[in-house]
Design a protein around this motif. Structure first.
Motif, PDB file in Angstrom:
ATOM      1  N   SER A  51       0.869  -1.183   0.000  1.00 16.06           N
ATOM      2  CA  SER A  51       0.000   0.000   0.000  1.00 16.06           C
ATOM      3  C   SER A  51       0.900   1.226   0.000  1.00 16.06           C
ATOM      4  CB  SER A  51      -0.932   0.007   1.211  1.00 16.06           C
ATOM      5  OG  SER A  51      -0.200   0.066   2.400  1.00 16.06           O
ATOM      6  N   LEU A  66      -3.330   0.032   4.860  1.00  8.20           N
ATOM      7  CA  LEU A  66      -4.489  -0.828   4.622  1.00  8.20           C
ATOM      8  C   LEU A  66      -4.975  -1.423   5.944  1.00  8.20           C
ATOM      9  CD1 LEU A  66      -3.580  -2.960   1.474  1.00  8.20           C
ATOM     10  CD2 LEU A  66      -5.568  -1.495   1.736  1.00  8.20           C
ATOM     11  N   GLU A  99      -6.850  -6.115   3.732  1.00  7.41           N
ATOM     12  CA  GLU A  99      -5.810  -7.077   3.371  1.00  7.41           C
ATOM     13  C   GLU A  99      -6.390  -8.474   3.243  1.00  7.41           C
ATOM     14  OE1 GLU A  99      -1.991  -7.247   5.216  1.00  7.41           O
ATOM     15  OE2 GLU A  99      -1.869  -5.059   5.402  1.00  7.41           O
TER      16      GLU A  99
END
Length: 182
Positions: free
Chosen positions: A9, A14, A19
């Motif tokens: 990211s 994230l 994820e």
């Protein structure tokens, strides 16, 4: 998959839920292409994402035997939608790749070649002559890139032929080599 899914990211963190969604979607791709050997997902946020939201950019690089398949997809504002759309595009690319491997890809006909036999600029149409001496009607709107006014008798063209109401006609006409020199 031979290698674990890589997730990168950029410009933001994230969430674990996002994820997990990415890893699940990557695993699902193996249903469409079992020989998938690797997957790298890069998620980028816009520079001012903390104020406005997206659009988020999601790039997926997939490794398959002797090839790499890449998808770059943007979506407005919603990261979950950007991820979904990117993986849907990746699935379609893998399906296309698999069809190519199976040689299950439709062969497209090559465009025909000819030359302008007669042209009626005021009326907006003309006739092409094919190498086998047939005449094919074409209309101003069939000429690509608005080059109708560049046509003259003898101009070499490529065209796609179809059956019209009154016989064969060209659905698309393109000047060979682009615009005719003046």
């Amino acid at each position: 998959m031979q290698r674990p899914v890589q997730i990168t990211s950029r410009d933001f963190q994230l969430t674990p839920a996002m994820e997990a969604q990415i890893r699940e979607r990557a695993d699902d791709l193996q249903l469409y292409f079992p020989r998938l050997t690797g997957c790298h997902v890069v998620v980028e946020a816009p520079v001012h994402h903390h104020r406005k939201g997206g659009p988020f950019n999601v790039r997926i690089d997939l490794r398959v035997p002797r090839a790499e398949v890449s998808v770059n997809h943007q979506s407005a504002d919603d990261l979950a939608i950007a991820i979904r759309d990117a993986f849907d595009a990746a699935r379609r690319r893998l399906e296309d790749h698999l069809r190519e491997l199976r040689r299950d890809v439709k062969a497209h006909e090559l465009p025909s070649v000819g030359r302008v036999a007669r042209i009626f600029p005021q009326e907006g149409y003309g006739f092409l002559e094919t190498p086998d001496n047939r005449e094919i009607y074409f209309h101003r709107h069939s000429v690509l890139d608005e080059h109708f006014d560049d046509l003259a008798p003898g101009t070499a063209v490529r065209f796609a032929e179809e059956e019209g109401d009154k016989g064969p006609q060209a659905s698309t006409v393109a000047i060979v080599g682009g615009k005719r020199p003046r």
